[in-house]
Design a protein around this motif. Sequence first.
Motif, PDB file in Angstrom:
ATOM      1  N   THR A  95       0.834  -1.191   0.000  1.00  0.00           N
ATOM      2  CA  THR A  95       0.000   0.000   0.000  1.00  0.00           C
ATOM      3  C   THR A  95       0.875   1.250   0.000  1.00  0.00           C
ATOM      4  O   THR A  95       1.849   1.336   0.736  1.00  0.00           O
ATOM      5  N   GLY A  96       0.492   2.207  -0.820  1.00  0.00           N
ATOM      6  CA  GLY A  96       1.216   3.471  -0.866  1.00  0.00           C
ATOM      7  C   GLY A  96       0.801   4.375   0.278  1.00  0.00           C
ATOM      8  O   GLY A  96      -0.157   4.110   1.014  1.00  0.00           O
ATOM      9  N   TRP A  97       1.536   5.478   0.456  1.00  0.00           N
ATOM     10  CA  TRP A  97       1.262   6.412   1.544  1.00  0.00           C
ATOM     11  C   TRP A  97      -0.127   7.032   1.409  1.00  0.00           C
ATOM     12  O   TRP A  97      -0.812   7.248   2.403  1.00  0.00           O
ATOM     13  N   ASP A  98      -0.518   7.349   0.174  1.00  0.00           N
ATOM     14  CA  ASP A  98      -1.842   7.957  -0.032  1.00  0.00           C
ATOM     15  C   ASP A  98      -2.962   6.992   0.353  1.00  0.00           C
ATOM     16  O   ASP A  98      -3.935   7.383   0.999  1.00  0.00           O
ATOM     17  N   GLU A  99      -2.817   5.736  -0.045  1.00  0.00           N
ATOM     18  CA  GLU A  99      -3.823   4.737   0.327  1.00  0.00           C
ATOM     19  C   GLU A  99      -3.845   4.524   1.841  1.00  0.00           C
ATOM     20  O   GLU A  99      -4.916   4.353   2.433  1.00  0.00           O
ATOM     21  N   ARG A 101      -3.054   6.740   4.163  1.00  0.00           N
ATOM     22  CA  ARG A 101      -3.723   7.896   4.778  1.00  0.00           C
ATOM     23  C   ARG A 101      -5.237   7.823   4.598  1.00  0.00           C
ATOM     24  O   ARG A 101      -5.994   8.153   5.514  1.00  0.00           O
ATOM     25  N   ASN A 102      -5.682   7.390   3.426  1.00  0.00           N
ATOM     26  CA  ASN A 102      -7.125   7.239   3.203  1.00  0.00           C
ATOM     27  C   ASN A 102      -7.719   6.189   4.130  1.00  0.00           C
ATOM     28  O   ASN A 102      -8.803   6.370   4.687  1.00  0.00           O
TER      29      ASN A 102
END
Length: 136
Positions: A95-99, A101-102
């Motif tokens: 998982t990326g940082w944006d995912e 955070r979401n």
Amino acid sequence: MKNLRAIYCWVVALALWLPPVYMDFSDSHFNTGLWIDSAVLATLLFLLWFSLWPKVWQALLLSTPFALVWPFEIWVRHTQGVPVSSHLVALVWETGWDEGRNFLAVHGWSLLPIAVAWLGIFALAAYWSKLDALKF
């Protein structure tokens, strides 16, 4: 007062045993044999871990990594109905940082109170067991 603190420390230590045996019994896929296997293995590992250390605070301090994962494990078992598995760990790893955070924006508020309460309870148990010099 010392006896109450000792009981408190043992209850917190036993709470570390809870995640492997915490299951939703109302689930149609509940497997009694698997639950018994998990409970027996968790009990043996719990007894082995706490028998390795002569003092309770040492065992609690060295089990801190497990205590850090405990709120997430309980939360996943309660909300998703499954334990943390290699699939879930791989999913988090990819998982990326944006995912991330979401995910925390949506689900973090239900996990945060569990994590904060548990870490406070665990830290207090470790402190009291050191203060009272509890032994096995």
